[in-house]
Design a protein around this motif. Structure first.
Motif, PDB file in Angstrom:
ATOM      1  N   LEU A 141       0.810  -1.223   0.000  1.00 22.48           N
ATOM      2  CA  LEU A 141       0.000   0.000   0.000  1.00 22.48           C
ATOM      3  C   LEU A 141       0.842   1.272   0.000  1.00 22.48           C
ATOM      4  O   LEU A 141       0.316   2.360  -0.254  1.00 22.48           O
ATOM      5  N   PHE A 142       2.131   1.141   0.287  1.00 20.36           N
ATOM      6  CA  PHE A 142       2.969   2.329   0.466  1.00 20.36           C
ATOM      7  C   PHE A 142       2.966   3.247  -0.763  1.00 20.36           C
ATOM      8  O   PHE A 142       2.783   4.454  -0.648  1.00 20.36           O
ATOM      9  N   GLY A 143       3.220   2.658  -1.920  1.00 22.74           N
ATOM     10  CA  GLY A 143       3.339   3.466  -3.132  1.00 22.74           C
ATOM     11  C   GLY A 143       2.064   4.219  -3.444  1.00 22.74           C
ATOM     12  O   GLY A 143       2.096   5.413  -3.785  1.00 22.74           O
ATOM     13  N   ALA A 144       0.918   3.541  -3.338  1.00 20.07           N
ATOM     14  CA  ALA A 144      -0.360   4.194  -3.629  1.00 20.07           C
ATOM     15  C   ALA A 144      -0.632   5.323  -2.641  1.00 20.07           C
ATOM     16  O   ALA A 144      -1.141   6.391  -3.019  1.00 20.07           O
ATOM     17  N   PHE A 145      -0.290   5.098  -1.375  1.00 21.88           N
ATOM     18  CA  PHE A 145      -0.514   6.128  -0.354  1.00 21.88           C
ATOM     19  C   PHE A 145       0.335   7.360  -0.643  1.00 21.88           C
ATOM     20  O   PHE A 145      -0.148   8.500  -0.553  1.00 21.88           O
ATOM     21  N   MET A 146       1.594   7.150  -0.995  1.00 24.14           N
ATOM     22  CA  MET A 146       2.484   8.273  -1.302  1.00 24.14           C
ATOM     23  C   MET A 146       2.082   8.955  -2.600  1.00 24.14           C
ATOM     24  O   MET A 146       2.286  10.163  -2.769  1.00 24.14           O
ATOM     25  N   LEU A 206       1.546  -6.552  -6.253  1.00 23.79           N
ATOM     26  CA  LEU A 206       2.345  -7.552  -5.536  1.00 23.79           C
ATOM     27  C   LEU A 206       1.721  -7.865  -4.172  1.00 23.79           C
ATOM     28  O   LEU A 206       1.653  -9.027  -3.753  1.00 23.79           O
ATOM     29  N   GLY A 207       1.262  -6.833  -3.488  1.00 25.80           N
ATOM     30  CA  GLY A 207       0.615  -7.044  -2.203  1.00 25.80           C
ATOM     31  C   GLY A 207      -0.663  -7.842  -2.331  1.00 25.80           C
ATOM     32  O   GLY A 207      -0.944  -8.729  -1.505  1.00 25.80           O
ATOM     33  N   ALA A 208      -1.433  -7.572  -3.383  1.00 25.32           N
ATOM     34  CA  ALA A 208      -2.683  -8.300  -3.601  1.00 25.32           C
ATOM     35  C   ALA A 208      -2.417  -9.773  -3.898  1.00 25.32           C
ATOM     36  O   ALA A 208      -3.140 -10.656  -3.419  1.00 25.32           O
ATOM     37  N   VAL A 209      -1.376 -10.046  -4.663  1.00 26.47           N
ATOM     38  CA  VAL A 209      -1.023 -11.441  -4.969  1.00 26.47           C
ATOM     39  C   VAL A 209      -0.663 -12.188  -3.691  1.00 26.47           C
ATOM     40  O   VAL A 209      -1.018 -13.354  -3.504  1.00 26.47           O
ATOM     41  N   GLN A 221       0.855   0.739   7.658  1.00 22.10           N
ATOM     42  CA  GLN A 221       1.346  -0.640   7.623  1.00 22.10           C
ATOM     43  C   GLN A 221       0.853  -1.438   8.812  1.00 22.10           C
ATOM     44  O   GLN A 221       0.414  -2.587   8.684  1.00 22.10           O
ATOM     45  N   GLN A 222       0.916  -0.825   9.998  1.00 23.18           N
ATOM     46  CA  GLN A 222       0.476  -1.524  11.200  1.00 23.18           C
ATOM     47  C   GLN A 222      -1.010  -1.855  11.140  1.00 23.18           C
ATOM     48  O   GLN A 222      -1.423  -2.986  11.454  1.00 23.18           O
ATOM     49  N   LEU A 223      -1.818  -0.913  10.738  1.00 22.44           N
ATOM     50  CA  LEU A 223      -3.256  -1.132  10.654  1.00 22.44           C
ATOM     51  C   LEU A 223      -3.583  -2.208   9.623  1.00 22.44           C
ATOM     52  O   LEU A 223      -4.448  -3.070   9.850  1.00 22.44           O
TER      53      LEU A 223
END
Length: 256
Positions: free
Chosen positions: A158-163, A192-195, A239-241
């Protein structure tokens, strides 16, 4: 900024993500001059590394016939050591800042304070308790690895989409210094995260994906209303959530 293209660039981005998001160290520290914004798509690989370390510790604990609860505690401790509590720090800072600051400026000021307050301590305690209890419900090292893989990789995807979708909340700091994340880079990381969520099975992956989408939208709205954008701390809290959300789904879909 462009997304990954050449094999060498892929390895550089993965290496940069591993070094930045974990305590692992690699022989090279150049990484082809790539920026964190360029390499953020590879953050799920840092999650994979943390998951492997945690799963190995759990396997050893199970091999020593430890009960599920202490084995889960040791597993959680191993993942936190592997990442240097980077994201736990972000969660506590966000809880203190959003909970204790009355203005945007005061919230950002509190978030930069290295001291932890009551909100931050409570947030960390709740995070640890939920993650530990979810891991304790899983049957054996195999299921623990699948849960860790899904949780750690998907949360970092999720990092890239959030940024990409939120502007930096301040002109300086980690997030602002990372640079702008392209839409292509954000999509690759999210994919990649979804996979990785498929480790929970198709049904679990669908539930987790929906839950992460709702969480992402809600947290994005919260950050915009509280501080007008994102910082390194908000990314850590996200990330934690997200890790908590996926582990909860794992406890339901992988439990006997």
């Amino acid at each position: 900024m462009s997304g990954p293209s050449a094999p060498r660039q892929l390895l550089d981005d993965i290496g940069l993500s591993l070094v930045f998001f974990t305590r692992l160290r690699l022989p090279s520290s150049d990484f082809g001059g790539r920026s964190l914004a360029d390499a953020i798509w590879a953050a799920p690989f840092a999650g994979l590394a943390a998951a492997i370390i945690g799963a190995l510790v759990h396997a050893v604990a199970a091999g020593l016939s430890l009960a599920p609860s202490p084995a889960a505690a040791l597993t959680l401790a191993a993942t936190m050591l592997a990442t240097g509590c980077l994201h736990e720090d972000g969660l506590s800072d966000i809880a203190d800042g959003f909970g204790g600051g009355r203005t945007r400026e005061k919230k950002l000021e509190i978030m930069r304070d290295s001291r932890i307050g009551a909100y931050g301590a409570a947030a960390l305690g709740i995070s640890l308790l939920i993650r530990w209890s979810a891991l304790s419900e899983l049957a054996g090292p195999g299921h623990v690895f699948l849960a860790l893989l899904a949780a750690h990789a998907a949360s970092r995807g999720l990092f890239g989409a959030f940024m990409h979708l939120l502007p930096p909340a301040r002109a300086d700091g980690l997030s602002a210094g990372a640079g702008a994340v392209s839409a292509e880079t954000a999509v690759v990381g999210a994919a990649l995260g979804a996979v990785a969520l498929l480790a929970l099975g198709l049904g679990g992956a669908i539930v987790a994906l929906i839950l992460l989408g709702l969480l992402f939208a809600a947290f994005r709205s919260l950050c915009l209303s509280q501080i007008g954008g994102q910082t390194g701390d908000t990314i850590g809290a996200l990330q934690q959530l997200a890790e908590i959300a996926v582990l909860l789904v794992a406890s339901a879909s992988l439990s006997p």
